[in-house]
Design a protein around this motif. Sequence first.
Motif, PDB file in Angstrom:
ATOM      1  N   TRP A 108      -6.010   3.377  -0.081  1.00 53.67           N
ATOM      2  CA  TRP A 108      -5.761   3.371  -1.523  1.00 53.67           C
ATOM      3  C   TRP A 108      -5.854   4.785  -2.074  1.00 53.67           C
ATOM      4  O   TRP A 108      -5.057   5.215  -2.900  1.00 53.67           O
ATOM      5  CB  TRP A 108      -6.785   2.432  -2.177  1.00 53.67           C
ATOM      6  CG  TRP A 108      -6.614   2.188  -3.617  1.00 53.67           C
ATOM      7  CD1 TRP A 108      -5.651   1.411  -4.212  1.00 53.67           C
ATOM      8  CD2 TRP A 108      -7.432   2.685  -4.673  1.00 53.67           C
ATOM      9  NE1 TRP A 108      -5.828   1.396  -5.556  1.00 53.67           N
ATOM     10  CE2 TRP A 108      -6.909   2.167  -5.877  1.00 53.67           C
ATOM     11  CE3 TRP A 108      -8.566   3.504  -4.723  1.00 53.67           C
ATOM     12  CZ2 TRP A 108      -7.485   2.456  -7.116  1.00 53.67           C
ATOM     13  CZ3 TRP A 108      -9.122   3.789  -5.946  1.00 53.67           C
ATOM     14  CH2 TRP A 108      -8.578   3.267  -7.125  1.00 53.67           C
ATOM     15  N   LEU A 133       0.837  -1.199   0.000  1.00 53.45           N
ATOM     16  CA  LEU A 133       0.000   0.000   0.000  1.00 53.45           C
ATOM     17  C   LEU A 133       0.871   1.248   0.000  1.00 53.45           C
ATOM     18  O   LEU A 133       0.440   2.317  -0.382  1.00 53.45           O
ATOM     19  CB  LEU A 133      -0.909   0.024   1.232  1.00 53.45           C
ATOM     20  CG  LEU A 133      -2.271  -0.638   1.070  1.00 53.45           C
ATOM     21  CD1 LEU A 133      -2.980  -0.701   2.414  1.00 53.45           C
ATOM     22  CD2 LEU A 133      -3.138   0.101   0.065  1.00 53.45           C
ATOM     23  N   ARG A 186      -2.876   7.120  -1.826  1.00 58.46           N
ATOM     24  CA  ARG A 186      -1.947   6.991  -2.943  1.00 58.46           C
ATOM     25  C   ARG A 186      -2.487   7.661  -4.198  1.00 58.46           C
ATOM     26  O   ARG A 186      -1.779   8.361  -4.918  1.00 58.46           O
ATOM     27  CB  ARG A 186      -1.707   5.510  -3.265  1.00 58.46           C
ATOM     28  CG  ARG A 186      -0.890   4.761  -2.247  1.00 58.46           C
ATOM     29  CD  ARG A 186       0.597   5.017  -2.422  1.00 58.46           C
ATOM     30  NE  ARG A 186       1.124   4.620  -3.717  1.00 58.46           N
ATOM     31  CZ  ARG A 186       1.419   3.380  -4.056  1.00 58.46           C
ATOM     32  NH1 ARG A 186       1.244   2.409  -3.199  1.00 58.46           N
ATOM     33  NH2 ARG A 186       1.895   3.110  -5.248  1.00 58.46           N
TER      34      ARG A 186
END
Lengths: 190, 262, 252
Positions: free
Chosen positions: B250, B50, B253
């Motif tokens: 997520w 991740l 990012r």
Amino acid sequence: MHRGVCDMNNEAALQQLVELSRREFLARGLTAAGWGSFAVVLGAGTLETVRFFFPRVLYQPPSTFRIGTPEAFLARKGEADEYGVIFVDERWKPEQRFFVVRAKDRVYALTARCAHLGCTVNWFSSLDIFKCPCHGSQYHSDGKNFAGPAPRPLDRLRITVGVSGDLVVDTSIIYSVERFEADGAFVALA
Amino acid sequence: MANSRTDKLRRGALEWITASQLYRSIFRHGYDDTVRNRALEVTSNAFLHLHPITIPHHAIKVRFTYCLGGLTFFMFLVETVTGVLLMFYYRPVTEYAYADMKTLQYAVYFGMVLRNLHRWGAHLMVVLVMLHMLRVFLTGSYRPPREFNWVLGVNLLVLTLLLSFTGYLLPWDQLAFWAVTVGTNMAAATPFFGAEGPFHGLLGVDGTNDARFLLLGDVRVGGSALLRFYVLHCVALPLVAGVLMVVHFWRVRKDGGISRPL
Amino acid sequence: MKQPGETRITSERPVAQAFGAMPTGRPGDVAVFPYLVYIEFLAALLFSIVLLVWSLTVDAPLLQEANPGVTENPAKAPWYFVGLQELLVYFDPWIAGVMIPTLIIVGLMAIPYLDTSTNAVGRYTIRERRLVISHFGFGFALWWILIFIGQFLRGPNWHIYWPWQDWSMVKSAEATLWDFPWWVGLPALIAYFGGPLFLAQKRWPWLLERLGMTRYVGAVTLALLFYGVPIKMLLRLLFNVKYVLVTQWFNV
């Protein structure tokens, strides 16, 4: 938007609909059927799930209690306070959550469930008031709210003279403030 | 030169391990400290991937993030592990629930420590998630393009509170019972959908079909409320929180990485 | 083991320089492994130790078995909801228990859609964003102050007991509360929610210009709803006001 079919009165739109090829008609029908069944499945699923959480039968403990004869309440003497209350009997509070109030000419049952958020209120005989331990609502001896956040007086419960001659309180039948007198949520003492 | 001999032995053993089929089947990268390996250690690891491979230097300063988000997630893991262990002894039935708390305390090795870890960990998680929100606010990290991740974060804050609240009933003691009585009576005050809320008459809502009933499965806090809270606490809410967390991480990012000065 | 084209990290080749050549890294970036991973590991370790020591020394509370007939006095919500419970003293349950939490959640979620500036991101920018941060800070502080009052200053029957006062002391009945008549309450509410919309526009014309109508009205309304909470609390504490507006259907 050349395929848009909205206004059936519109000559051009009608003409366009008539001129639909079979393939287009099928495709549009299938699309509608597809989205339609999607909506139905989703709706039915939601409905089922919500309904699932509300069962048909509730298993409740008994709600009627015999509290002794009217004569027993009549026998206990005392001075009435400014709300016409002679004494508040707390004997049924710990188990059944109600108070029995002996007024000058009547007996009635007050629920111990605070009208605010349902905590059990306590009786302070020295102050002649009920107080709620959760948010500090305060009531006079007749159940009328006067301080704290309580939005209305303490509710009254159904009280009747049963076949045995005893007073019977039904905790499942609750009277709204406006209908205390009209519905006779008390037993008159001779 | 004993030193060089042990050194040689160590290197030999290391090489033997890292060259074995078993090692290479698990770790797809070498052991040497190289740029390639550093990248692979992150990308070829399910738990670390991740993360990006590299990160701005200022972002690893503890005084920038104080690790608050990561620690909140860590507390969620602690809660999951200790919670699963507690489930081995706990039965969500009014007759047994309180007795099982006593069993945990007096008859089970480390039962009380586990319960303490679960309870205090939950408190810590609530504090950490609030501080994390404050940090994100103070660094302006909710501003575009990270708006939606802030929304997800608010949802996770609410879920953390709901998880704590549903867990609060399970010991079935006086503290639990009255806190939940008060809490669920507030649901009865919901406009339109609560039996004691404004406008409830319009929809024909009463005590047996209102928002509080949905929570309690009854008109008062009792056995069905305990069971409902148990299922919410142990299954439903953690699942939702887990899914939202995955999306939340997520999106860190995808929405431009950890926030940095432009 | 060394493969062709690999860059070894040595003391002569600093990490930043080595990564500067990588397609993913910007100049000045550092490798996540190990520099970030070990900080995360240490933070988790530190908190594990703290939590373990805490759990070994302090036991979680467990009172008597649940008894519907006896309400704990005082009966407190879990500490993170005690702030809301404190609000229940000042507002009807549908406001304190439903509307306020809903508005807090909606308000929080709306923040990035009302404050859409992309300046001052990625560092602590307290001085540059005084206005925004003072509002948020006041709300954050109020939440914790209410928790403090509810948790530490409320005693039996939800009376205020100072830390040095004994809980066995019975407090007397409180003053009877009164309501605003509707011809005071209704104009007051309209003035409170309507007035600042125009005044703020007069005082800070750039606000409407920068936010646009929808955002401006949304932001000012949310702020007014929020500041209404402490104002109503003060009305109660100083003047014994119970409701600002009494209607047939609900009271505010």
